[in-house]
Scaffold this motif. Structure first.
Motif, short mmCIF file in Angstrom:
data_model
loop_
_atom_site.label_atom_id
_atom_site.label_comp_id
_atom_site.label_asym_id
_atom_site.label_seq_id
_atom_site.Cartn_x
_atom_site.Cartn_y
_atom_site.Cartn_z
N ALA A 1 -4.92 -1.50 -13.74
CA ALA A 1 -4.00 -1.82 -12.65
C ALA A 1 -3.44 -3.23 -12.79
O ALA A 1 -2.22 -3.45 -12.65
N LEU A 2 -4.30 -4.21 -13.07
CA LEU A 2 -3.84 -5.58 -13.23
C LEU A 2 -2.98 -5.73 -14.46
O LEU A 2 -1.97 -6.45 -14.44
N PHE A 3 -3.35 -5.06 -15.53
CA PHE A 3 -2.52 -5.10 -16.73
C PHE A 3 -1.11 -4.62 -16.42
O PHE A 3 -0.12 -5.21 -16.87
N GLY A 4 -1.00 -3.52 -15.66
CA GLY A 4 0.31 -2.99 -15.32
C GLY A 4 1.15 -3.99 -14.54
O GLY A 4 2.36 -4.12 -14.78
N VAL A 5 0.52 -4.70 -13.60
CA VAL A 5 1.24 -5.70 -12.81
C VAL A 5 1.74 -6.84 -13.70
O VAL A 5 2.90 -7.26 -13.61
N LEU A 6 0.86 -7.34 -14.57
CA LEU A 6 1.23 -8.45 -15.45
C LEU A 6 2.32 -8.04 -16.43
O LEU A 6 3.26 -8.80 -16.69
#
Length: 224
Positions: A134-139
């Motif tokens: 999820a965080l990878f997608g945001v970044l």
């Protein structure tokens, strides 16, 4: 204050080691004894594959086995960003993989944003990073080039976004930053399988999970 903490610790019967005073060990002599390999390092609660929360007991040997995996032998894991909560098993990688291999842990100063990743790389020389899917997608959506300068970015835990991975690889794949897709339940000590991805890997709509970690066997089961 430090003195106040020492008094409180002494009242609780906790040994205190004063490392700033040569020859002084504070409250009594402290003998450092290596724990047995099969003794517990931590217990972490997780829903696991059953959906029913349960405690997972991880031993010192399990943590050492993770750190000794040959995938962490390269320079990409010599300086790792520690940003996960202590109660999240990703912290096992972020702390013990670099430290047990003679590397360095860089502690994040706040929320992990694209700007924070760039600063961690440029200012602190961070080379290894794990972020949840999820965080990878945001970044990757905000600034896919923020990963440039890292040796390896490890991500996993949920269904992967091929678009996000494709954007990151398009920006950073040609400058030496590898993207590694990982999967592993808490019971397997953070990661069970992993694999570096290419742009071709993420172009087909699904992302391969990779191969088993060292001393790990992956079994594909059918409905039976």
């Amino acid at each position: 204050s430090g003195g106040g903490l020492e008094v409180r610790a002494g009242a609780l019967g906790v040994p205190v080691v004063r490392v700033d005073d040569e020859g002084q060990t504070g409250v009594g002599e402290v003998e450092l004894v290596a724990p047995p390999a099969d003794s517990l390092a931590y217990v972490m609660f997780t829903s696991g594959s059953t959906g029913r929360p349960k405690g997972v007991a991880v031993t010192h040997a399990d943590v050492v086995a993770l750190a000794c995996d040959e995938r962490f032998a390269g320079p990409a894991h010599e300086r790792v960003l520690f940003h996960s909560p202590h109660a999240f098993d990703a912290a096992t990688y972020e702390v013990w993989v670099p430290l047990l291999r003679g590397g360095c842990v860089v502690v994040a100063e706040g929320e992990v944003t694209a700007g924070a990743v760039r600063e961690a790389v440029g200012r602190h020389g961070v080379r290894g990073l794990f972020v949840t899917t999820a965080l990878f997608g945001v970044l990757a959506e905000e600034d896919p080039g923020c990963f440039a300068g890292l040796g390896e970015v490890w991500t996993g835990g949920e269904a992967a976004s091929c678009a996000a991975m494709g954007s990151m690889l398009a920006e950073c794949g040609d400058v030496g930053t590898a993207l590694v897709h990982v999967y592993g339940p808490t019971e397997s000590t953070t990661f069970a399988v992993c694999g570096a991805l290419s742009r071709e890997d993420v172009a087909g709509g699904s992302v391969p999970l990779g191969l088993p970690m060292d001393n790990t066997r992956a079994v594909v089961l059918d409905a039976g």
